[in-house]
Design an enzyme around this catalytic site. Structure first.
Site, PDB file in Angstrom:
ATOM      1  N   HIS A 128       0.836  -1.196   0.000  1.00 47.47           N
ATOM      2  CA  HIS A 128       0.000   0.000   0.000  1.00 47.47           C
ATOM      3  C   HIS A 128       0.875   1.253   0.000  1.00 47.47           C
ATOM      4  O   HIS A 128       2.100   1.161   0.021  1.00 47.47           O
ATOM      5  CB  HIS A 128      -0.971  -0.016   1.183  1.00 47.47           C
ATOM      6  CG  HIS A 128      -0.318  -0.008   2.536  1.00 47.47           C
ATOM      7  ND1 HIS A 128       0.245   1.113   3.097  1.00 47.47           N
ATOM      8  CD2 HIS A 128      -0.157  -1.003   3.445  1.00 47.47           C
ATOM      9  CE1 HIS A 128       0.734   0.827   4.277  1.00 47.47           C
ATOM     10  NE2 HIS A 128       0.505  -0.468   4.516  1.00 47.47           N
ATOM     11  N   CYS A 140       3.435  -4.494   6.506  1.00 47.80           N
ATOM     12  CA  CYS A 140       3.205  -4.439   5.056  1.00 47.80           C
ATOM     13  C   CYS A 140       4.426  -3.884   4.332  1.00 47.80           C
ATOM     14  O   CYS A 140       5.385  -3.425   4.946  1.00 47.80           O
ATOM     15  CB  CYS A 140       2.011  -3.529   4.757  1.00 47.80           C
ATOM     16  SG  CYS A 140       0.451  -4.133   5.427  1.00 47.80           S
TER      17      CYS A 140
END
Length: 164
Positions: A128, A140
Site C-alpha cells: 500500500h 506491510c
C-alpha cells in the site's frame, strides 16, 4: 526468479528492472511472523488481489475491485474470518479498508497466511501507499503513491512478492 517478481532489497523494491523506494515493518523482517509484531514476513508471496478507492482514483487494472463503504479486514485470531475481508457490521477486531487517509487508496493483497489462516500467524500483509519515505509499516510493504500506481497495472497473475 521470474521477470515479473517484485523483490524487497536493502535499497528498495526491485521490479521489472527498476528500483522503487519502499518501507517495511517497524520491527524489520522475520521468519516467525505473529499477529501484531510489526514485522514483514519473509517468503515468496503471490499477489492475489487488488483493491482501490473508486472515489479517489481510477481503476488501476481491469481485475481490481472497489473498496466499499463497509469493507473491513479481520485481524481477530480467535474468529473464523481471521485474515479475510469482511463487511460491517463486524463486532470482532478488524481494520477498516476505507480509510480517511490515503494509505489504502490502492492495495495489493498478498497470500500471506491466506486462504487457510493459521490463528495468530499474522494478517493483512498488503502492499500500500506509505505515509512518507522511510516511515515503517505494521508489517506491510509500502511505496509512494506514484510508484504504487505505476506498478499496479503491470502486475500479472504470475507476479510474486519476494521478501528474502
Amino acid at each position: 526468479m521470474k521477470p515479473d517478481d517484485m523483490v524487497v532489497t536493502p535499497r528498495g523494491l526491485r521490479f521489472q528492472g527498476q528500483l522503487f523506494p519502499c518501507s517495511i515493518g517497524k520491527t524489520g523482517i522475520t521468519r516467525r511472523k505473529k499477529e501484531g509484531d510489526g514485522a514483514t514476513p519473509t517468503g515468496i508471496h503471490r499477489i492475489v488481489g487488488m483493491l482501490y478507492r473508486p472515489d479517489r482514483i481510477a481503476k488501476p487494472a481491469d481485475w481490481a475491485l472497489p473498496i466499499g463503504l463497509n469493507d473491513l479486514w479481520s485481524d481477530d485470531p480467535g474468529h473464523e474470518d481471521y485474515n479475510m475481508m469482511v463487511r460491517a457490521p463486524y463486532s470482532h477486531s478488524h481494520e477498516k479498508l476505507r480509510r480517511a487517509d490515503p494509505l489504502y487508496d490502492l492495495v495489493l493483497l498478498t497470500d500471506w497466511n491466506w486462504p487457510y489462516a493459521v490463528k495468530g500467524r499474522g494478517s493483512a500483509i498488503f502492499m500500500h501507499q506509505f505515509r512518507r519515505p522511510g516511515f515503517p509499516t505494521e508489517g506491510c510493504i509500502a511505496l509512494s503513491r506514484g510508484n504504487l500506481r505505476r506498478i499496479a497495472p503491470r502486475i500479472t497473475l504470475q507476479t510474486r512478492l519476494i521478501v528474502p
